[in-house]
Design a protein around this motif. Sequence first.
Motif, mmCIF file in Angstrom:
data_model
loop_
_atom_site.group_PDB
_atom_site.id
_atom_site.type_symbol
_atom_site.label_atom_id
_atom_site.label_comp_id
_atom_site.label_asym_id
_atom_site.label_seq_id
_atom_site.Cartn_x
_atom_site.Cartn_y
_atom_site.Cartn_z
ATOM 1 N N GLN A 1 0.815 -1.233 0.000
ATOM 2 C CA GLN A 1 0.000 0.000 0.000
ATOM 3 C C GLN A 1 0.843 1.275 0.000
ATOM 4 N N TRP A 2 1.922 1.273 -0.770
ATOM 5 C CA TRP A 2 2.761 2.464 -0.873
ATOM 6 C C TRP A 2 2.216 3.471 -1.885
ATOM 7 N N GLY A 3 1.219 3.082 -2.662
ATOM 8 C CA GLY A 3 0.708 3.969 -3.692
ATOM 9 C C GLY A 3 1.696 4.090 -4.846
ATOM 10 N N PRO A 4 1.649 5.202 -5.608
ATOM 11 C CA PRO A 4 2.535 5.344 -6.770
ATOM 12 C C PRO A 4 4.009 5.311 -6.409
ATOM 13 N N ALA A 5 4.344 5.679 -5.169
ATOM 14 C CA ALA A 5 5.750 5.636 -4.756
ATOM 15 C C ALA A 5 6.304 4.216 -4.868
ATOM 16 N N GLY A 6 5.467 3.218 -4.605
ATOM 17 C CA GLY A 6 5.907 1.830 -4.706
ATOM 18 C C GLY A 6 6.341 1.469 -6.109
ATOM 19 N N MET A 7 5.589 1.968 -7.111
ATOM 20 C CA MET A 7 5.959 1.675 -8.493
ATOM 21 C C MET A 7 7.274 2.353 -8.860
ATOM 22 N N TRP A 8 7.498 3.551 -8.325
ATOM 23 C CA TRP A 8 8.753 4.244 -8.615
ATOM 24 C C TRP A 8 9.937 3.565 -7.945
ATOM 25 N N VAL A 9 9.724 2.974 -6.778
ATOM 26 C CA VAL A 9 10.793 2.201 -6.146
ATOM 27 C C VAL A 9 11.097 0.968 -7.001
ATOM 28 N N GLY A 10 10.053 0.368 -7.584
ATOM 29 C CA GLY A 10 10.260 -0.772 -8.470
ATOM 30 C C GLY A 10 11.078 -0.397 -9.697
ATOM 31 N N ILE A 11 10.738 0.755 -10.296
ATOM 32 C CA ILE A 11 11.506 1.229 -11.451
ATOM 33 C C ILE A 11 12.956 1.474 -11.058
ATOM 34 N N LEU A 12 13.146 2.131 -9.925
ATOM 35 C CA LEU A 12 14.497 2.395 -9.426
ATOM 36 C C LEU A 12 15.269 1.100 -9.233
ATOM 37 N N THR A 13 14.612 0.098 -8.666
ATOM 38 C CA THR A 13 15.264 -1.190 -8.424
ATOM 39 C C THR A 13 15.664 -1.859 -9.732
ATOM 40 N N GLY A 14 14.738 -1.872 -10.701
ATOM 41 C CA GLY A 14 15.030 -2.496 -11.983
ATOM 42 C C GLY A 14 16.169 -1.828 -12.718
ATOM 43 N N LEU A 15 16.162 -0.497 -12.735
ATOM 44 C CA LEU A 15 17.230 0.232 -13.409
ATOM 45 C C LEU A 15 18.576 0.030 -12.716
ATOM 46 N N SER A 16 18.548 -0.050 -11.390
ATOM 47 C CA SER A 16 19.796 -0.234 -10.643
ATOM 48 C C SER A 16 20.403 -1.603 -10.915
ATOM 49 N N VAL A 17 19.563 -2.623 -10.950
ATOM 50 C CA VAL A 17 20.058 -3.968 -11.253
ATOM 51 C C VAL A 17 20.630 -4.004 -12.666
ATOM 52 N N ALA A 18 19.916 -3.390 -13.613
ATOM 53 C CA ALA A 18 20.401 -3.357 -14.991
ATOM 54 C C ALA A 18 21.732 -2.619 -15.085
ATOM 55 N N ALA A 19 21.855 -1.513 -14.355
ATOM 56 C CA ALA A 19 23.092 -0.731 -14.389
ATOM 57 C C ALA A 19 24.273 -1.549 -13.890
ATOM 58 N N VAL A 20 24.082 -2.271 -12.792
ATOM 59 C CA VAL A 20 25.164 -3.082 -12.234
ATOM 60 C C VAL A 20 25.544 -4.205 -13.195
ATOM 61 N N LEU A 21 24.546 -4.905 -13.716
ATOM 62 C CA LEU A 21 24.818 -6.045 -14.589
ATOM 63 C C LEU A 21 25.501 -5.617 -15.891
ATOM 64 N N LEU A 22 24.984 -4.573 -16.531
ATOM 65 C CA LEU A 22 25.517 -4.160 -17.822
ATOM 66 C C LEU A 22 26.901 -3.529 -17.694
ATOM 67 N N THR A 23 27.086 -2.699 -16.666
ATOM 68 C CA THR A 23 28.392 -2.067 -16.477
ATOM 69 C C THR A 23 29.450 -3.118 -16.143
ATOM 70 N N ALA A 24 29.091 -4.057 -15.264
ATOM 71 C CA ALA A 24 30.038 -5.120 -14.901
ATOM 72 C C ALA A 24 30.381 -5.979 -16.112
ATOM 73 N N ARG A 25 29.372 -6.242 -16.963
ATOM 74 C CA ARG A 25 29.657 -7.068 -18.138
ATOM 75 C C ARG A 25 30.594 -6.340 -19.091
ATOM 76 N N TYR A 26 30.382 -5.053 -19.296
ATOM 77 C CA TYR A 26 31.288 -4.329 -20.190
ATOM 78 C C TYR A 26 32.707 -4.299 -19.612
ATOM 79 N N TRP A 27 32.805 -4.093 -18.324
ATOM 80 C CA TRP A 27 34.122 -4.067 -17.682
ATOM 81 C C TRP A 27 34.862 -5.389 -17.917
ATOM 82 N N ARG A 28 34.164 -6.498 -17.678
ATOM 83 C CA ARG A 28 34.794 -7.819 -17.832
ATOM 84 C C ARG A 28 35.088 -8.131 -19.291
ATOM 85 N N LEU A 29 34.109 -7.876 -20.164
ATOM 86 C CA LEU A 29 34.254 -8.257 -21.566
ATOM 87 C C LEU A 29 35.355 -7.453 -22.247
ATOM 88 N N SER A 30 35.416 -6.167 -21.981
ATOM 89 C CA SER A 30 36.446 -5.336 -22.617
ATOM 90 C C SER A 30 37.839 -5.701 -22.102
#
Length: 456
Positions: free
Chosen positions: A416-445
């Motif tokens: 019952q967080w209201g719209p703030a809950g959805m924004w926390v979800g977006i923040l979480t998804g983007l943060s996970v993507a940022a960590v995964l993609l940045t780490a992959r580029y670091w390793r692959l390069s």
Amino acid sequence: MPAPSDSPGLRHEVRRTLVLAAPLVIGQLTNFGMNFVDTVMAGRIGKVDLGAIAVGSSIWAAGFLFTLGVLLAVSATVSQLDGAGRPRQAGEFTRQALWLALALAAGLIVLALSAGRVMDALEVEPAVADLAMGYLRAIAWGAPALVLMLTLRFFSEGMGHTRPTMYVGVLGIACNIPLNWMLMFGNLGFPALGAVGAGWATAIVLWLQLFLMMFWIAWRPQYRPFDVFGRFSAPNPREIVALLKVGLPIGFMVLMEGGLFAASALLVGILGALPVAAHQVAMNYTGLVFMVPLGLSGAITVRVGNAVGRGDPVGARRAGLVGIGIALVFAVCSATVIVAFPEAIVRLYTTDPEVIALAASLLMYAAIFQISDGLQVAAAGALRGMKDTRIPMFYSVLAYWMIGMSVGWWLTFRAQWGPAGMWVGILTGLSVAAVLLTARYWRLSRRTIEFSGVQG
């Protein structure tokens, strides 16, 4: 074994990336502005036309995002071939990409003409649905121009010539406003078509943009070695399949990210008018700001791909890390502005005190995810330059939907967080993507450098 890297230093890399990125950013901002203009002008007609453009453009955007992602493979491949000194092969590849683009245009047309079933399933108000279908039927006439223009645009960007993207974008918004004025409101003897007129205006603009891009490539001497229009090439299934192997994962990845934001808007709509209004204001502003790292991402792809093509793994790693660093600097500046002036930003959109208060609170979450959003789109651009797209596609499903949407849904409706809950979800998804993609580029390069035997 490749020779040790003779790529330019850090200062030159920063300057070159920014020079490439600036026209792309302006082009992205003008494309964003066209939808903004349609929305504002429709709002002056009435809520039915405004709703029709909102629904119709959302359905169109789903197909557009996927198509855009698939064709992004053109800039990655052309940049590598250009770096390797193979312009004729890049020209042949582009001709094959044009055939694929026409197939994608057919898919966009089918999506537009069958959108009535989607709206029936969503129980869209009949008056809005009918007008939205008229809008989609009109804009569908521009589908062939859209995909061909994107292919030529990404070909030019892959060569490192990004100014045409800016010119095409400026032409688009400059023509869109008077065409809307004539076709939506019935000026200069034209019938007043409302939202349908906006669809026709966009279709006309897309053809004008294609003609400008074709003229530019045929006229400017830097494109002549590639001989794109110098000969006819029949469809080559092997080349097209190779393009799809790179492009389909990108298309799916772009669709997953865009779908997260679209789905969040639909779910917030369940909560009522006030949350929807606040969510839309905050999302519109973050979408506008996102055009900067998105344009930067295209420049990163070109810089990395060009270095890969010339056999310079150290230069490729440097180009990607410099681009990611620039994105991080911009993200920090953007977040600072949001934290310092949240209510002032919201007041640009509305004077309603309730909407201002709620939207300003949502912008605090947006300030945090500026960092994540900037990093993930920059890292994705760097990986595209290396034509590494399959693993990032799986990352997008994991980050945006399995984690981000799950967290957002649970916090919004269970906690019952209201719209703030959805924004926390977006923040979480983007943060996970940022960590995964940045780490992959670091390793692959780094792995590419180690495999080549070049000392970085």
